[in-house]
Structure formats: structure tokens, C-alpha cells
Design a protein around this motif. Structure first.
Motif, mmCIF file in Angstrom:
data_model
loop_
_atom_site.group_PDB
_atom_site.id
_atom_site.type_symbol
_atom_site.label_atom_id
_atom_site.label_comp_id
_atom_site.label_asym_id
_atom_site.label_seq_id
_atom_site.Cartn_x
_atom_site.Cartn_y
_atom_site.Cartn_z
ATOM 1 N N ALA A 1 0.793 -1.199 0.060
ATOM 2 C CA ALA A 1 -0.113 0.048 -0.064
ATOM 3 C C ALA A 1 0.859 1.055 0.046
ATOM 4 N N THR A 2 2.137 1.021 0.628
ATOM 5 C CA THR A 2 2.811 2.372 0.944
ATOM 6 C C THR A 2 3.809 2.268 -0.528
ATOM 7 N N SER A 3 3.768 1.493 -1.366
ATOM 8 C CA SER A 3 4.913 1.615 -2.552
ATOM 9 C C SER A 3 4.610 2.619 -3.304
ATOM 10 N N PRO A 4 5.311 2.828 -4.234
ATOM 11 C CA PRO A 4 4.990 4.062 -5.210
ATOM 12 C C PRO A 4 4.182 3.588 -6.115
ATOM 13 N N GLN A 5 3.141 4.957 -6.651
ATOM 14 C CA GLN A 5 2.683 4.697 -7.760
ATOM 15 C C GLN A 5 3.396 4.594 -9.159
ATOM 16 N N LEU A 6 2.756 3.682 -9.881
ATOM 17 C CA LEU A 6 3.525 3.579 -11.084
ATOM 18 C C LEU A 6 3.032 4.784 -12.013
ATOM 19 N N GLU A 7 3.959 5.840 -12.374
ATOM 20 C CA GLU A 7 3.768 6.837 -12.986
ATOM 21 C C GLU A 7 2.883 6.983 -13.932
ATOM 22 N N GLY A 8 1.691 7.784 -14.009
ATOM 23 C CA GLY A 8 0.833 8.107 -15.083
ATOM 24 C C GLY A 8 -0.144 6.907 -15.262
ATOM 25 N N THR A 9 -0.363 6.246 -14.210
ATOM 26 C CA THR A 9 -1.537 4.978 -14.188
ATOM 27 C C THR A 9 -1.824 4.917 -12.705
ATOM 28 N N SER B 1 -10.526 -12.916 5.983
ATOM 29 C CA SER B 1 -9.814 -11.489 6.590
ATOM 30 C C SER B 1 -9.069 -10.922 5.400
ATOM 31 N N LEU B 2 -8.638 -11.423 4.233
ATOM 32 C CA LEU B 2 -7.939 -10.915 3.432
ATOM 33 C C LEU B 2 -8.932 -9.843 2.540
ATOM 34 N N GLY B 3 -9.974 -9.858 2.635
ATOM 35 C CA GLY B 3 -10.903 -8.845 2.084
ATOM 36 C C GLY B 3 -10.581 -7.595 2.369
ATOM 37 N N LYS B 4 -10.348 -7.334 3.790
ATOM 38 C CA LYS B 4 -9.966 -6.105 4.556
ATOM 39 C C LYS B 4 -8.569 -5.544 4.010
ATOM 40 N N LEU B 5 -7.736 -6.277 3.018
ATOM 41 C CA LEU B 5 -6.577 -5.872 2.814
ATOM 42 C C LEU B 5 -6.579 -5.763 1.281
ATOM 43 N N PRO B 6 -6.660 -4.331 0.784
ATOM 44 C CA PRO B 6 -7.162 -3.870 -0.529
ATOM 45 C C PRO B 6 -5.924 -4.372 -1.617
ATOM 46 N N HIS B 7 -4.625 -4.491 -1.139
ATOM 47 C CA HIS B 7 -3.592 -4.624 -2.054
ATOM 48 C C HIS B 7 -3.299 -6.165 -2.119
ATOM 49 N N ILE B 8 -3.881 -7.018 -1.179
ATOM 50 C CA ILE B 8 -3.768 -8.352 -1.477
ATOM 51 C C ILE B 8 -4.475 -9.064 -2.710
ATOM 52 N N LYS B 9 -3.966 -9.540 -3.562
ATOM 53 C CA LYS B 9 -4.654 -10.102 -4.669
ATOM 54 C C LYS B 9 -4.816 -11.609 -4.759
ATOM 55 N N GLY B 10 -4.083 -12.327 -3.830
ATOM 56 C CA GLY B 10 -4.405 -13.434 -3.913
ATOM 57 C C GLY B 10 -3.458 -14.262 -2.797
ATOM 58 N N VAL B 11 -3.285 -15.642 -2.993
ATOM 59 C CA VAL B 11 -2.447 -16.452 -1.646
ATOM 60 C C VAL B 11 -1.602 -17.189 -2.434
ATOM 61 N N ILE B 12 -0.489 -17.380 -1.700
ATOM 62 C CA ILE B 12 0.606 -18.429 -1.867
ATOM 63 C C ILE B 12 0.324 -19.748 -1.099
ATOM 64 N N LEU B 13 0.270 -20.803 -1.804
ATOM 65 C CA LEU B 13 0.119 -21.871 -1.021
ATOM 66 C C LEU B 13 1.018 -23.270 -1.652
ATOM 67 N N GLY B 14 1.604 -23.748 -0.496
ATOM 68 C CA GLY B 14 2.458 -24.827 -0.613
ATOM 69 C C GLY B 14 1.686 -26.145 -0.835
ATOM 70 N N THR B 15 2.203 -27.065 -0.696
ATOM 71 C CA THR B 15 1.510 -28.699 -1.196
ATOM 72 C C THR B 15 0.990 -29.493 0.135
ATOM 73 N N GLN B 16 1.584 -29.004 1.370
ATOM 74 C CA GLN B 16 1.588 -30.034 2.168
ATOM 75 C C GLN B 16 0.389 -30.013 3.074
ATOM 76 N N GLY B 17 -0.559 -29.110 2.806
ATOM 77 C CA GLY B 17 -1.933 -28.758 3.497
ATOM 78 C C GLY B 17 -1.998 -29.065 4.962
ATOM 79 N N LEU B 18 -2.862 -29.734 5.384
ATOM 80 C CA LEU B 18 -2.719 -29.815 6.738
ATOM 81 C C LEU B 18 -2.012 -31.111 7.410
ATOM 82 N N GLY B 19 -1.091 -31.649 6.492
ATOM 83 C CA GLY B 19 -0.162 -32.651 6.794
ATOM 84 C C GLY B 19 -0.568 -33.837 5.826
ATOM 85 N N GLN B 20 -1.736 -33.729 4.979
ATOM 86 C CA GLN B 20 -2.110 -35.010 4.035
ATOM 87 C C GLN B 20 -2.018 -34.590 2.454
#
Lengths: 371, 371
Positions: B108-116, B144-163
Motif C-alpha cells: 500500500a505504501t509502495s510508489p505509484q506507477l507514474e501516469g497510471t 479476512s484478506l478482504g480487508k487488505l485491498p492490495h492483497i490479490k491472492g494467496v500463495i500455497l504450498g503442497t503439504q495442506g494440513l499434513g496430508q
């Protein structure tokens, strides 16, 4: 050759003597009996019920009938996994000699392909490459194949003498194989440790569809990293299942090598260069896959470094196959889907000329194996 | 958009709070110090010396400098592996909340891309998916990510809850992710068990070049087999490293499923169909690889079964990336080869139009992430 041959270079058998060996065992790999039906159990983690096994694995008439049904002129048969991997060195060496003699007879006494100089059947032999064996014994076994005129190559798993194929101790074996001009058909058996497939019941799908090609990919990458292909440029390596994941990961492999302080100076060339030094069966089940594999073979010259080598079409190193008698039709159909899929893949490979398709279907095999 | 954007969708960071977490540990994963230099040790079987780690992993100015050097307009940053995988559920949930808040601020505090209308930085969040966690807690974290407007996705590993990710218990997580419209960036960490890489010293090459894509491939194949993609057609799965080996093994996977009595009736469609339902980073290091991946996306409609869907070009689902700050240049060059390779791959992808290349370089990311 005026005739357009269909040659199957990926087709397996268990010789009767080998089936007997599996029947006598009480551990994996084995042939067991369930409700009066024989079952084959060869994969780690495989249910003890395995899968049905029968004459298609050992009866030559069944092999010829399968070939006739599908219009296959010539088959270069190879023993199915796990070969002799489970035997100690001395019994492995003895079984190897007997089985290769059986295989020579199986091919030598097969019918002539009408109107040609070809037999219907040629063979790729066993090697006594098992944990604890001496490499000299393996070399002698390779040399003895010179006396078996219908043996045109060897089939090789990935365990080596217990440390894999990149074990430096194996160098004399590779040298002997290169000198003999035999095709080395590199074929998986072990896949990946079963834990990676998870807890859901998916039959054999994951170990076969993914584990097998992962294993081949790993073995070849390890060979590239040892510099073996730099030392032995004439070695004829034929990779099962179109090289598995190697083609699609070859640029990533090249980049990871280039970025690794330990490995970057190891192979003489960019990893992609070596893909043009090997051969690939066309057992990939899809036309886009085949065209892509050919493109990674064809571009290899681009990565030769100094003294650039020309790019090629790549199709000249693909050879058609079926993986018979594995993947039988679920409902007992006469025409095997696993065969028609691989035939259709060649027919529909985008961008291939008719001459190239003929090469993949048979001409390339005649050349590579020197039939 | 008149401007042709270069968007990096595969670019990682360790937030300062996360680096502190790793420094406080005495086991893998950890940051340790060797001769006054910090080292990152995250892979099983990795030498205890690991690899150099520094400000490029946590300093936002370094990220922006890297972007400027390479002409990257916008980066959608994601936490690097192994995320929170090593924490028990309660600390994982707490760290997750704090880190996602840090990440929102980072963007959120990162620079704006100029002219966009664009920021230079957007983020993909952590999820508290760790062994022993309750799926409800994961779902709440997604919401809860709905409250974070600059979050556009999640990153997920493959272990799940262990299975693993095919654990049926995870279904509510997938439903919540699909409902939220968040991109799920599926990323490897575990590779394959180290035993498969053998005894030769090859640095990090084999776990990274092969293990990583093997892991992603396995995870996605397992998801296809569970029928998840039939249940949730709107789920936005983005696969790291161009889907690994999945594209080149997809016809083999389809055939193995069709031939397996246990699995054949499981997914509603031919396995190749699902490749057209996912997205792929363009981090494959070679032009032929990218064109091939696109072709397997494009052909997916051919395998829709009844009610055929059209084939497409496939390029619309590829999104460019760098894997920064991994794969730094060995000799400290300003321009990173790992970046230029992936830029050249797009530029030279055979058969792609200029408009398609622009899409892969940035337009597809703007659309998928809804920037």
C-alpha cells in the motif's frame, strides 16, 4: 525400402523362464494367484493384489497376434521391469545369460516379415546390473551379446549397482556399450518414494503417469551432470516415455546448472545440448507432446557453444512404440487405446511432414537399431 | 491501457518479521551466520551452509531497484517458501495475521506507477495451512484478506494440513478461496525425498530444477483426481514454473487414468481438459517450453467431452515472472540472467503474435489479478 514399416520399439515381455522366477518368489516382485487368476505385483506400495498378468506377457503367439491386430510389422522387444534388479550378483549373472539366450531364440525363430529382409521380432537384452555386482562382469555380459545376432540393444533400469547410473564405477560399462554400438533403452521402474502420492486411493495412476517419467528424467539429468555424455558422444541412449519430463524441464535444468556454484562448470555444454544426442520413444500419448519433444531435440545445436551445430527437425530421433502388454483396454476391446493414441499422436503431430511421420513410425528405428 | 506493462507475478520476499522468525530458529528452515555472512538453509538435505541471503529478500528498496534495473513496472510479490509450514497451528495463525498486515503495508505504501492507476507492488498472502490446523481457521484467514485491498491472492504450498492438498478436509478452504475470487499461487517447497538425487554432489541443481516442478505436478494431478476442479470451476489456480511437468505428462496422465479401474471414472473430464482451467507463470526459461505450455492450455477444449468447448491460443493463461530474489547471477552482474532468459523466452516463443506476447508480459496479469 519401398515398404512403410510400423516398428514398435517399446514393447515388453516376460520370458517364460522369467515368469517362473517371479512365481517362485514370496516378496515383491512376484507373480501370485488370486481366485485362480495370476496377478503381477512389482511396484513398491502396490496393493498385494497387483494387476492381472497372462499370456500377453510371455506367449510369443500373443505378441504376434497383437502386432497383426494393430498393423505392427516389426517389434523390438525388451524385458519388462524390474528385470534382474532383485537378484544377488551371481544368480543375476546366471539368469541374465540364460534369459538373453532365450530372447535370442525368441527372436531368431520368429517369422520373417513377408517380402523383406526383416524378422518380425528383435530384442533388447538384460544386463546383470544389480547391487553388489562387479562392473567387469557387466562389461563381459555386454561383450557376450555380440554372439546373439538378433539382440540389438539392452534395456537398463536406473538403480545401477545400488548408487544409480551416475555412479563413477559404471564408466567401463558405458564405454563397453558405446563401443558395442548397442542401443541402451533407459527405462524406469522405481518411480518416486510412494509417500509423495498421498493417502487417497488412485490405483496405479500416479506412480505410472508421473513416477515413471520423473525417474527417467532424474536419471538422465544425473548422467548429464556427471559429464558422461561429454566423455562418450557415441553412446546410443534411448529414453522411455519420450524422455519423461526432461524436454519440458531442460531449459530450467540448464538455468539451474548455470546458477549453481557447485555444478555450473561440470557439463561442457548447456544442458539442452545433450537432448540432441539422445533418442526418444514416441510414447507420449499426444500430438503436441511429440512435436514439442522433437523441437527440444531440434534446437540442441543452438546450445552447442563454440563451433555451433545446426538445428534440425528433431523428428529424426523419435521412434514409435506401444508399451505393450501394459495398458490393456479396460473392457477387453480388440484394438488397444494405448496403441491408437500413440499412432494418432504421430498422425496429428502439428507441423510434421508425411516423410517425418514415416520416419517416426519405422524408418528411424531401422536406422538406429541397424536392422 | 495504452502503456505496455511488464508485470512480474513470480517474485518473492521474506518480510523483516519473517526473517527474524528464521534467525531465531536452530533447525531447518533457518537463517544462520557463517563467517559474518547470513545464510539461508531451507531445503531438506541441504548442506548446513545453505546459500547467501541478504537485503534482496527483505528490503523493499532492493526489490524496487531490481524492478527498475529490469524494466519491471509492477510486481505481485509473494512470500517465499517454506511460509509458515514449520509452525504449530496457533503461532502460525498469529504470524499469518501479522505478516499479511505487514505485506499489505509493504504494497500500500509502495510508489505509484507514474501516469497510471497502478501501485508498483501488490501482494499474495500467507495462509495458516499447517499440520494440525482447523480448516475453519484457514477459511477465516481467507475471509479476512478482504480487508487488505492490495492483497490479490494467496500463495500455497503442497503439504495442506499434513496430508496434501487432496485432503477432503480442505474442501471448505477451496470453496472460500473460489468465492473470494483470490488467485491461488500453487508453489513447491518439498520437492522429492532427497534419496532420489543420488550420492554425487550437484549443489542445489536437482531439487530445484526437477524436485520443485515434480512436486507441483504431483499436487495438481492429485487435485484433478479428487474432482476438485469439477466441483469448483471458478477456482483460480496459478501454477508455479509453468505447471512443471504437468503439460508434458498430461496426455500420459489422461491415458493412465483411462486405463485404471480405480481412477477411470473419477474426474468428469479427460485430464487434459483441466489444463485449460488453470493459469501458469511463464517461468520456464525457454521459448519452445512456453509455446508448448500454451498449446496444452489451448487444446483443452478438445477434451471437454459432450458440449465441446472451443480451442484457444492458450497464451491468455500465461503470466510472466522472474523468481526473484532466487537465482542471483553467479558473478554479481547487474542484469540477472534468470530475468533475461524468461524475457527472451516470451520474445522468441514460436508462433506468438506481438499482442499475445504483450498479454503474457503484463496484460494477462492485470486481468487475472484484477489490478
Amino acid at each position: 525400402m519401398s515398404r512403410k514399416l510400423l516398428v514398435d520399439i517399446h514393447t515388453h515381455l516376460y520370458l517364460p523362464r522369467y515368469a517362473q522366477l517371479l512365481r517362485a518368489r514370496s516378496q515383491i516382485p512376484r507373480i501370485t494367484t488370486l481366485n485362480g487368476e495370476e496377478r503381477l505385483v512389482i511396484l513398491a506400495g502396490e496393493a498385494s493384489t497387483g494387476r492381472p498378468v497372462g499370456p500377453s506377457y510371455w506367449d510369443r503367439n500373443e505378441k504376434l497376434r497383437f502386432m497383426d491386430t494393430h498393423g505392427i510389422d516389426v517389434s523390438i522387444v525388451s524385458p519388462a521391469n524390474p528385470w534382474l534388479d532383485f537378484l544377488p550378483p551371481a544368480p543375476a549373472a546366471q539368469a541374465c545369460e540364460e534369459l538373453n539366450s532365450d530372447l535370442e531364440e525368441y527372436c531368431a525363430t520368429s517369422p520373417q516379415l513377408e517380402g523383406t529382409r526383416f524378422k518380425r521380432l528383435y530384442g533388447m537384452a538384460y544386463l546383470p546390473v544389480v547391487p553388489g555386482a562387479e562392473v567387469d562382469a557387466v562389461c563381459r555380459s555386454v561383450e557376450s551379446l555380440g554372439k546373439l545376432p538378433h539382440i540389438k540393444g539392452v534395456i537398463l533400469g536406473t538403480q545401477g549397482l545400488g548408487q544409480g547410473l551416475d555412479d563413477p564405477v559404471l564408466l567401463p560399462m558405458w564405454e563397453t556399450l558405446a563401443r558395442a554400438g548397442l542401443v541402451v533403452f533407459l527405462h524406469p521402474h522405481y518411480g518416486m518414494p510412494p509417500s509423495v502420492w498421498g493417502a487417497q486411493e488412485n490405483g496405479h495412476v500416479l506412480p505410472l503417469a508421473l513416477g515413471f517419467p520423473f525417474e527417467t528424467t532424474t536419471a538422465v539429468a544425473r548422467l548429464i551432470l556427471t559429464g558422461l555424455l561429454d566423455k562418450l558422444p557415441t553412446l546410443k541412449l534411448l529414453l522411455a516415455h519420450s524422455g519423461g519430463a526432461l524436454p519440458v524441464l531442460s531449459s530450467r535444468l540448464a538455468s539451474c546448472i548455470a546458477h549453481d556454484p557447485v555444478a555450473s562448470s561440470r557439463p561442457q555444454h548447456d544442458a539442452r545440448y545433450y537432448l540432441g544426442r539422445m533418442w526418444y520413444d514416441a510414447v507420449a500419448y499426444g500430438p503436441e507432446e511429440l512435436a514439442f519433444v522433437a523441437s527440444t531435440v531440434g534446437r540442441a545445436g543452438r546450445y552447442a557453444g563454440n563451433g555451433k551445430e545446426p538445428e534440425t527437425r528433431g523428428t529424426e530421433r523419435l521412434l514409435w512404440g506401444t508399451d505393450h502388454p501394459f495398458f490393456p483396454p479396460l473392457k477387453g476391446e480388440a484394438m488397444w487405446m494405448s496403441v491408437t493414441e500413440n499412432l494418432d499422436a504421430v498422425k496429428n503431430a502439428p507441423g510434421w511432414s508425411e516423410v517425418e511421420k514415416e520416419g517416426v513410425r519405422g524408418g528411424n528405428a531401422v536406422d538406429l537399431f541397424g536392422l
